[in-house]
Design a protein around this motif. Structure first.
Motif, PDB file in Angstrom:
ATOM      1  N   PHE A  75      18.846 -13.761  -7.781  1.00 45.43           N
ATOM      2  CA  PHE A  75      18.339 -15.097  -7.539  1.00 45.43           C
ATOM      3  C   PHE A  75      16.912 -15.165  -8.088  1.00 45.43           C
ATOM      4  N   PHE A  99      20.398 -19.455  -7.509  1.00 44.93           N
ATOM      5  CA  PHE A  99      21.315 -18.418  -7.966  1.00 44.93           C
ATOM      6  C   PHE A  99      21.173 -18.223  -9.469  1.00 44.93           C
ATOM      7  N   GLN A 149      23.460 -18.499  -1.193  1.00 48.50           N
ATOM      8  CA  GLN A 149      22.442 -17.587  -0.697  1.00 48.50           C
ATOM      9  C   GLN A 149      22.716 -17.120   0.729  1.00 48.50           C
ATOM     10  N   TRP A 160      18.545  -8.256   1.070  1.00 55.89           N
ATOM     11  CA  TRP A 160      17.680  -8.733  -0.011  1.00 55.89           C
ATOM     12  C   TRP A 160      16.640  -7.678  -0.361  1.00 55.89           C
TER      13      TRP A 160
END
Length: 121
Positions: free
Chosen positions: A36, A46, A105, A111
């Motif tokens: 991302f 994205f 997301q 992440w």
């Protein structure tokens, strides 16, 4: 689970960069990995994703034909090869892991930290 993104930098328009995302902490064979990006003043969006086990991929329309996502199972690493870069590609790029190949997301549970990509005109 840890995701370590690297490879960002400053490049002129038309140039290339390759981002890497090293994954550790668990087996990622059942995951999808995504990239991302977030530009200043804009929402995170994205870019691309790959299914670890099948090599299926998905791309945002804005990067199709210019960016390529790939993975190296032995190194537990996902790459984003970015060619023909444009100033509008300037952003902080993040890698993330999800259970399915998706551009959403909120489906990504893990992440990494971001890596800055700056494309000068």
């Amino acid at each position: 689970v840890q995701l370590q993104a690297s490879g960002g930098g400053l490049v002129q328009a038309g140039g290339s960069l390759r981002l890497s995302c090293a994954a550790s902490g668990r087996t990622f064979s059942s995951y999808a990995m995504g990239w991302f990006r977030q530009a200043p003043g804009k929402e995170r969006e994205f870019v691309a994703a790959i299914r670890w086990s099948t090599d299926s991929t998905s791309y945002a329309d804005s990067v199709k034909g210019r960016f390529t996502i790939s993975r190296d199972n032995a190194k537990n690493t996902v790459y984003l090869q970015m060619n023909s870069l444009k100033p509008e590609d300037t952003a902080v790029y993040y890698c993330a892991a999800a259970w399915a190949l998706t551009s959403r997301q909120n489906q990504y549970a893990y992440w990494g930290q971001g890596t800055q990509v700056t494309v000068s005109s």
